[in-house]
Design a protein around this motif. Structure first.
Motif, mmCIF file in Angstrom:
data_model
loop_
_atom_site.group_PDB
_atom_site.id
_atom_site.type_symbol
_atom_site.label_atom_id
_atom_site.label_comp_id
_atom_site.label_asym_id
_atom_site.label_seq_id
_atom_site.Cartn_x
_atom_site.Cartn_y
_atom_site.Cartn_z
ATOM 1 N N THR A 69 64.653 42.677 3.242
ATOM 2 C CA THR A 69 63.686 43.400 4.066
ATOM 3 C C THR A 69 63.295 42.683 5.352
ATOM 4 O OG1 THR A 69 61.837 42.522 2.764
ATOM 5 C CG2 THR A 69 62.718 44.676 2.116
ATOM 6 N N PHE A 70 63.360 41.347 5.375
ATOM 7 C CA PHE A 70 62.964 40.698 6.625
ATOM 8 C C PHE A 70 63.705 39.410 6.969
ATOM 9 C CE2 PHE A 70 59.898 39.388 3.404
ATOM 10 C CZ PHE A 70 59.866 38.004 3.537
ATOM 11 N N VAL A 71 64.127 38.619 6.020
ATOM 12 C CA VAL A 71 64.773 37.348 6.350
ATOM 13 C C VAL A 71 66.080 37.574 7.111
ATOM 14 C CG1 VAL A 71 65.817 35.236 5.434
ATOM 15 C CG2 VAL A 71 63.675 36.092 4.462
ATOM 16 N N MET A 72 66.958 38.390 6.573
ATOM 17 C CA MET A 72 68.247 38.609 7.249
ATOM 18 C C MET A 72 68.074 39.325 8.579
ATOM 19 S SD MET A 72 70.468 36.937 5.626
ATOM 20 C CE MET A 72 71.984 37.468 6.409
ATOM 21 N N ARG A 73 67.115 40.219 8.659
ATOM 22 C CA ARG A 73 66.857 40.896 9.935
ATOM 23 C C ARG A 73 66.393 39.902 10.980
ATOM 24 N NH1 ARG A 73 65.429 46.936 8.751
ATOM 25 N NH2 ARG A 73 66.172 47.035 6.625
ATOM 26 N N GLY A 74 65.539 38.981 10.588
ATOM 27 C CA GLY A 74 65.057 37.963 11.513
ATOM 28 C C GLY A 74 66.162 37.022 11.951
ATOM 29 N N ILE A 75 66.973 36.587 11.002
ATOM 30 C CA ILE A 75 68.075 35.686 11.334
ATOM 31 C C ILE A 75 69.117 36.397 12.196
ATOM 32 C CG2 ILE A 75 69.985 34.353 10.365
ATOM 33 C CD1 ILE A 75 68.192 33.761 7.967
ATOM 34 N N ALA A 76 69.391 37.660 11.888
ATOM 35 C CA ALA A 76 70.383 38.424 12.658
ATOM 36 C C ALA A 76 69.937 38.642 14.098
ATOM 37 C CB ALA A 76 70.657 39.761 11.978
ATOM 38 N N ARG A 132 81.242 34.356 0.850
ATOM 39 C CA ARG A 132 80.842 34.509 2.251
ATOM 40 C C ARG A 132 80.057 33.283 2.721
ATOM 41 N NH1 ARG A 132 81.802 39.271 0.148
ATOM 42 N NH2 ARG A 132 82.707 40.884 1.468
ATOM 43 N N ASN A 133 79.205 32.758 1.841
ATOM 44 C CA ASN A 133 78.466 31.546 2.181
ATOM 45 C C ASN A 133 79.413 30.366 2.393
ATOM 46 O OD1 ASN A 133 76.106 32.996 1.887
ATOM 47 N ND2 ASN A 133 75.612 32.145 -0.118
ATOM 48 N N GLU A 134 80.426 30.273 1.546
ATOM 49 C CA GLU A 134 81.395 29.184 1.680
ATOM 50 C C GLU A 134 82.198 29.308 2.972
ATOM 51 O OE1 GLU A 134 83.455 29.515 -2.060
ATOM 52 O OE2 GLU A 134 81.964 28.256 -3.091
ATOM 53 N N ALA A 135 82.559 30.526 3.335
ATOM 54 C CA ALA A 135 83.277 30.739 4.594
ATOM 55 C C ALA A 135 82.393 30.371 5.782
ATOM 56 C CB ALA A 135 83.741 32.190 4.707
ATOM 57 N N ALA A 160 82.030 35.154 16.253
ATOM 58 C CA ALA A 160 82.807 36.344 15.906
ATOM 59 C C ALA A 160 82.586 36.742 14.445
ATOM 60 C CB ALA A 160 84.291 36.089 16.163
ATOM 61 N N TYR A 161 82.447 35.765 13.552
ATOM 62 C CA TYR A 161 82.277 36.041 12.126
ATOM 63 C C TYR A 161 80.849 36.477 11.788
ATOM 64 C CZ TYR A 161 82.226 35.228 7.050
ATOM 65 O OH TYR A 161 82.093 35.375 5.692
ATOM 66 N N TRP A 162 79.887 36.038 12.562
ATOM 67 C CA TRP A 162 78.471 36.243 12.254
ATOM 68 C C TRP A 162 78.086 37.700 11.989
ATOM 69 C CZ3 TRP A 162 74.722 34.280 9.890
ATOM 70 C CH2 TRP A 162 73.403 34.622 10.134
ATOM 71 N N PRO A 163 78.423 38.663 12.853
ATOM 72 C CA PRO A 163 78.021 40.055 12.567
ATOM 73 C C PRO A 163 78.619 40.597 11.261
ATOM 74 C CG PRO A 163 78.743 39.847 14.841
ATOM 75 C CD PRO A 163 79.080 38.553 14.161
ATOM 76 N N THR A 164 79.851 40.238 10.993
ATOM 77 C CA THR A 164 80.503 40.663 9.752
ATOM 78 C C THR A 164 79.800 40.036 8.555
ATOM 79 O OG1 THR A 164 82.611 40.881 10.885
ATOM 80 C CG2 THR A 164 82.696 40.676 8.485
ATOM 81 N N TYR A 165 79.522 38.757 8.659
ATOM 82 C CA TYR A 165 78.824 38.053 7.589
ATOM 83 C C TYR A 165 77.493 38.722 7.295
ATOM 84 C CZ TYR A 165 76.182 34.484 5.110
ATOM 85 O OH TYR A 165 75.396 33.823 4.191
ATOM 86 N N VAL A 166 76.686 38.933 8.320
ATOM 87 C CA VAL A 166 75.353 39.513 8.138
ATOM 88 C C VAL A 166 75.458 40.878 7.465
ATOM 89 C CG1 VAL A 166 73.327 40.453 9.324
ATOM 90 C CG2 VAL A 166 74.249 38.230 10.002
ATOM 91 N N GLN A 226 78.027 42.321 5.655
ATOM 92 C CA GLN A 226 78.575 42.307 4.302
ATOM 93 C C GLN A 226 77.665 41.566 3.327
ATOM 94 O OE1 GLN A 226 82.535 40.708 4.749
ATOM 95 N NE2 GLN A 226 83.332 42.617 5.589
ATOM 96 N N TRP A 227 77.154 40.414 3.738
ATOM 97 C CA TRP A 227 76.273 39.634 2.869
ATOM 98 C C TRP A 227 75.031 40.438 2.538
ATOM 99 C CZ3 TRP A 227 71.481 37.674 2.204
ATOM 100 C CH2 TRP A 227 71.330 36.609 1.317
ATOM 101 N N SER A 228 74.467 41.107 3.529
ATOM 102 C CA SER A 228 73.248 41.895 3.321
ATOM 103 C C SER A 228 73.492 43.068 2.379
ATOM 104 C CB SER A 228 72.694 42.397 4.656
ATOM 105 O OG SER A 228 72.282 41.314 5.455
ATOM 106 N N THR A 229 74.626 43.737 2.543
ATOM 107 C CA THR A 229 74.957 44.851 1.656
ATOM 108 C C THR A 229 74.994 44.395 0.201
ATOM 109 O OG1 THR A 229 76.198 46.013 3.365
ATOM 110 C CG2 THR A 229 76.727 46.563 1.071
#
Length: 159
Positions: free
Chosen positions: A29-36, A111-114, A127-133, A135-138
């Motif tokens: 709800t907020f951590v990943m949104r803030g980091i993204a 994903r964390n290891e990558a 380049a990987y960051w948007p994909t990570y955010v 997929q990881w969030s889903t």
């Protein structure tokens, strides 16, 4: 109604799965949104730091301890096959073990290891960051819902 040590195990199951659900809810709800919202280099560095901090005893005791507890509850339920709460106990255990712990193992951890292998300031990391955010969030949503549903299932077993 469930009683004795079995009651205590179930209450601990509610507590553990509920605490884990709360952690994942916070991330969803907020951590990943803030980091993204940070520039990619800062977001990657922040998430790398969070991933290191997450594998410390405080969280791992609750996360892995809940998995062990859910497995014990499932085995005890199969052995004792109580008159009440059997389905709810088994559903709660399956939800946490597969929907939370299993998803973490096969979806979030890789994903964390990558991400850990990347230098935060590089073009590869950016380049990987948007994909990570995304997929990881889903997958975090999935494990958060599974943990909450497991807690609810255990509560239903107690009623």
């Amino acid at each position: 109604m469930i009683d004795g040590p079995y009651f205590v195990l179930t209450v601990l199951g509610v507590l553990g799965t509920g605490l884990v659900a709360g952690v994942f809810c916070g991330f969803s709800t907020f951590v990943m949104r803030g980091i993204a919202a940070l520039p990619p280099a800062q977001g990657v560095a922040a998430m790398q730091a969070i991933n290191v901090a997450a594998v410390r005893p405080a969280f791992m005791l609750v996360f892995v301890g809940s998995a062990v507890l859910c497995a014990v509850l499932a085995v005890v339920t199969f052995v004792l096959w109580p008159d009440e709460g059997t389905v709810e106990l088994l559903v709660g255990s399956v939800l946490y073990l597969f929907g939370c712990f299993g998803v973490t193992t096969v979806a979030n951890v890789p994903r964390n290891e990558a991400l850990a292998k990347l230098d935060a300031g590089t073009p590869e990391a950016a380049a990987y960051w948007p994909t990570y955010v995304s997929q990881w969030s889903t997958w975090n949503h999935v494990r958060g819902v599974a943990s909450a549903a497991a807690a609810i299932s255990y509560i239903l077993a107690l009623t």
